[in-house]
Scaffold this motif. Structure first.
Motif, PDB file in Angstrom:
ATOM      1  N   LEU A  43      17.120 -36.401 -60.060  1.00  0.00           N
ATOM      2  CA  LEU A  43      15.933 -36.265 -60.903  1.00  0.00           C
ATOM      3  C   LEU A  43      15.417 -34.825 -60.891  1.00  0.00           C
ATOM      4  N   ALA A  44      15.402 -34.210 -59.725  1.00  0.00           N
ATOM      5  CA  ALA A  44      14.962 -32.819 -59.624  1.00  0.00           C
ATOM      6  C   ALA A  44      15.930 -31.885 -60.337  1.00  0.00           C
ATOM      7  N   GLY A  45      17.228 -32.128 -60.198  1.00  0.00           N
ATOM      8  CA  GLY A  45      18.216 -31.296 -60.878  1.00  0.00           C
ATOM      9  C   GLY A  45      18.062 -31.340 -62.385  1.00  0.00           C
ATOM     10  N   VAL A  46      17.755 -32.531 -62.921  1.00  0.00           N
ATOM     11  CA  VAL A  46      17.587 -32.698 -64.362  1.00  0.00           C
ATOM     12  C   VAL A  46      16.252 -32.123 -64.830  1.00  0.00           C
ATOM     13  N   PHE A  47      15.167 -32.443 -64.143  1.00  0.00           N
ATOM     14  CA  PHE A  47      13.835 -32.033 -64.599  1.00  0.00           C
ATOM     15  C   PHE A  47      13.471 -30.603 -64.229  1.00  0.00           C
ATOM     16  N   LEU A  48      13.893 -30.159 -63.053  1.00  0.00           N
ATOM     17  CA  LEU A  48      13.419 -28.881 -62.537  1.00  0.00           C
ATOM     18  C   LEU A  48      14.455 -27.764 -62.570  1.00  0.00           C
ATOM     19  N   GLY A  49      15.720 -28.114 -62.634  1.00  0.00           N
ATOM     20  CA  GLY A  49      16.771 -27.107 -62.611  1.00  0.00           C
ATOM     21  C   GLY A  49      17.354 -26.944 -61.215  1.00  0.00           C
ATOM     22  N   PRO A  50      18.417 -26.172 -61.116  1.00  0.00           N
ATOM     23  CA  PRO A  50      19.162 -26.097 -59.853  1.00  0.00           C
ATOM     24  C   PRO A  50      18.400 -25.474 -58.687  1.00  0.00           C
ATOM     25  N   TRP A  51      17.634 -24.428 -58.941  1.00  0.00           N
ATOM     26  CA  TRP A  51      17.006 -23.703 -57.834  1.00  0.00           C
ATOM     27  C   TRP A  51      15.810 -24.461 -57.274  1.00  0.00           C
ATOM     28  N   TYR A  52      14.994 -25.029 -58.144  1.00  0.00           N
ATOM     29  CA  TYR A  52      13.895 -25.857 -57.662  1.00  0.00           C
ATOM     30  C   TYR A  52      14.438 -27.091 -56.940  1.00  0.00           C
ATOM     31  N   ALA A  53      15.506 -27.687 -57.478  1.00  0.00           N
ATOM     32  CA  ALA A  53      16.098 -28.871 -56.852  1.00  0.00           C
ATOM     33  C   ALA A  53      16.627 -28.546 -55.457  1.00  0.00           C
ATOM     34  N   CYS A  54      17.289 -27.405 -55.335  1.00  0.00           N
ATOM     35  CA  CYS A  54      17.808 -26.992 -54.032  1.00  0.00           C
ATOM     36  C   CYS A  54      16.664 -26.714 -53.058  1.00  0.00           C
ATOM     37  N   GLY A  77      24.215 -31.392 -47.065  1.00  0.00           N
ATOM     38  CA  GLY A  77      24.488 -32.429 -48.058  1.00  0.00           C
ATOM     39  C   GLY A  77      23.493 -32.428 -49.197  1.00  0.00           C
ATOM     40  N   SER A  78      22.224 -32.492 -48.854  1.00  0.00           N
ATOM     41  CA  SER A  78      21.217 -32.605 -49.916  1.00  0.00           C
ATOM     42  C   SER A  78      21.104 -31.332 -50.738  1.00  0.00           C
ATOM     43  N   MET A  79      21.182 -30.189 -50.104  1.00  0.00           N
ATOM     44  CA  MET A  79      21.001 -28.930 -50.827  1.00  0.00           C
ATOM     45  C   MET A  79      22.168 -28.633 -51.767  1.00  0.00           C
ATOM     46  N   ILE A  80      23.380 -28.838 -51.297  1.00  0.00           N
ATOM     47  CA  ILE A  80      24.551 -28.569 -52.146  1.00  0.00           C
ATOM     48  C   ILE A  80      24.593 -29.561 -53.304  1.00  0.00           C
ATOM     49  N   GLY A  81      24.293 -30.825 -53.010  1.00  0.00           N
ATOM     50  CA  GLY A  81      24.287 -31.839 -54.064  1.00  0.00           C
ATOM     51  C   GLY A  81      23.251 -31.550 -55.133  1.00  0.00           C
ATOM     52  N   ALA A  82      22.037 -31.224 -54.719  1.00  0.00           N
ATOM     53  CA  ALA A  82      20.965 -30.932 -55.680  1.00  0.00           C
ATOM     54  C   ALA A  82      21.296 -29.692 -56.511  1.00  0.00           C
ATOM     55  N   LEU A  83      21.819 -28.664 -55.859  1.00  0.00           N
ATOM     56  CA  LEU A  83      22.166 -27.429 -56.560  1.00  0.00           C
ATOM     57  C   LEU A  83      23.261 -27.676 -57.598  1.00  0.00           C
ATOM     58  N   LEU A  84      24.326 -28.361 -57.195  1.00  0.00           N
ATOM     59  CA  LEU A  84      25.440 -28.605 -58.115  1.00  0.00           C
ATOM     60  C   LEU A  84      25.011 -29.509 -59.267  1.00  0.00           C
ATOM     61  N   CYS A  85      24.235 -30.515 -58.971  1.00  0.00           N
ATOM     62  CA  CYS A  85      23.719 -31.406 -60.000  1.00  0.00           C
ATOM     63  C   CYS A  85      22.903 -30.613 -61.026  1.00  0.00           C
ATOM     64  N   GLU A 163      11.131 -33.057 -70.153  1.00  0.00           N
ATOM     65  CA  GLU A 163      11.891 -31.808 -70.173  1.00  0.00           C
ATOM     66  C   GLU A 163      11.148 -30.723 -70.950  1.00  0.00           C
ATOM     67  N   LYS A 164      10.562 -31.105 -72.066  1.00  0.00           N
ATOM     68  CA  LYS A 164       9.824 -30.136 -72.886  1.00  0.00           C
ATOM     69  C   LYS A 164       8.580 -29.641 -72.127  1.00  0.00           C
ATOM     70  N   SER A 165       7.911 -30.559 -71.436  1.00  0.00           N
ATOM     71  CA  SER A 165       6.708 -30.199 -70.677  1.00  0.00           C
ATOM     72  C   SER A 165       7.030 -29.251 -69.525  1.00  0.00           C
ATOM     73  N   LEU A 166       8.192 -29.428 -68.913  1.00  0.00           N
ATOM     74  CA  LEU A 166       8.554 -28.608 -67.757  1.00  0.00           C
ATOM     75  C   LEU A 166       9.356 -27.368 -68.132  1.00  0.00           C
ATOM     76  N   SER A 167       9.668 -27.210 -69.384  1.00  0.00           N
ATOM     77  CA  SER A 167      10.440 -26.053 -69.829  1.00  0.00           C
ATOM     78  C   SER A 167       9.639 -24.768 -69.593  1.00  0.00           C
ATOM     79  N   THR A 168      10.328 -23.754 -69.106  1.00  0.00           N
ATOM     80  CA  THR A 168       9.666 -22.476 -68.829  1.00  0.00           C
ATOM     81  C   THR A 168       9.678 -21.556 -70.039  1.00  0.00           C
ATOM     82  N   THR A 169      10.453 -21.933 -71.071  1.00  0.00           N
ATOM     83  CA  THR A 169      10.474 -21.105 -72.281  1.00  0.00           C
ATOM     84  C   THR A 169       9.372 -21.567 -73.217  1.00  0.00           C
ATOM     85  N   ARG A 170       8.598 -20.669 -73.694  1.00  0.00           N
ATOM     86  CA  ARG A 170       7.473 -21.000 -74.594  1.00  0.00           C
ATOM     87  C   ARG A 170       7.668 -20.314 -75.915  1.00  0.00           C
TER      88      ARG A 170
END
Length: 170
Positions: A43-54, A77-85, A163-170
């Motif tokens: 969920l974090a990988g999808v909504f927040l992106g790789p770096w926030y998820a990691c 385990g958790s960090m590599i999985g979240a980052l790759l996702c 996704e639109k709400s959390l997008s950093t591009t405006r």
């Protein structure tokens, strides 16, 4: 550098969810399998992106270790999985591939990275591939739960709104 308050708030909620639900685990071999952690990773990988998820996975693992509800094996385990996702979803925008990224990242790469942690820092004897099966089972279960959640969100149009709400591009 401008921080995104919405993303930080979501990451905090994901950390809290993973920590609170860390009481639920499945013991497999020397590892404790936390399917909720993997669900949150996707969920974090999808909504927040790789770096926030990691980062979220790191903070969750740190809190769990400090509380005594997790082990050092949670970090790789958790960090590599979240980052790759997160990386896979960022590049492809395909949920099944993000789920696969969590399973491969945690179940294979994270499991292999856990071997030196177990032998060097935890004084546990382990085979190089000894964590692949338990990490794989745990990550597959949690990733499938997140996939169902994401499908429900997609069908109700909530996924695109989030996704639109959390997008950093405006």
């Amino acid at each position: 550098m401008k921080s995104n308050v919405k993303k930080l708030a979501f990451a905090g909620i994901f950390v809290a969810l993973a920590v609170v639900c860390s009481a639920f685990y499945i013991p497999i071999g020397v590892s404790k399998c936390f399917p909720i952690q993997h669900m949150v990773n996707v969920l974090a990988g999808v909504f927040l992106g790789p770096w926030y998820a990691c980062g979220m996975a790191f903070v969750t693992s740190l809190i769990r270790v400090l509380m005594g509800t997790g082990s050092l094996l949670a970090f790789p385990g958790s960090m590599i999985g979240a980052l790759l996702c997160g990386l896979i979803y960022q590049k492809t925008r395909k949920m099944p591939l993000a789920v696969l990224g969590e399973v491969i990242g945690t179940g294979l790469l994270g499991a292999l990275a856990a071997y030196p942690m177990a032998t060097l820092f935890m004084a546990k004897e382990a085979a190089v591939f000894g964590f692949v099966l338990p990490f794989g089972i745990s990550s597959l279960g949690g990733a499938l739960i997140s996939f169902v959640i994401l499908l429900i969100l997609e069908r109700t149009k909530a996924l695109s709104l989030l996704e639109k709400s959390l997008s950093t591009t405006r």
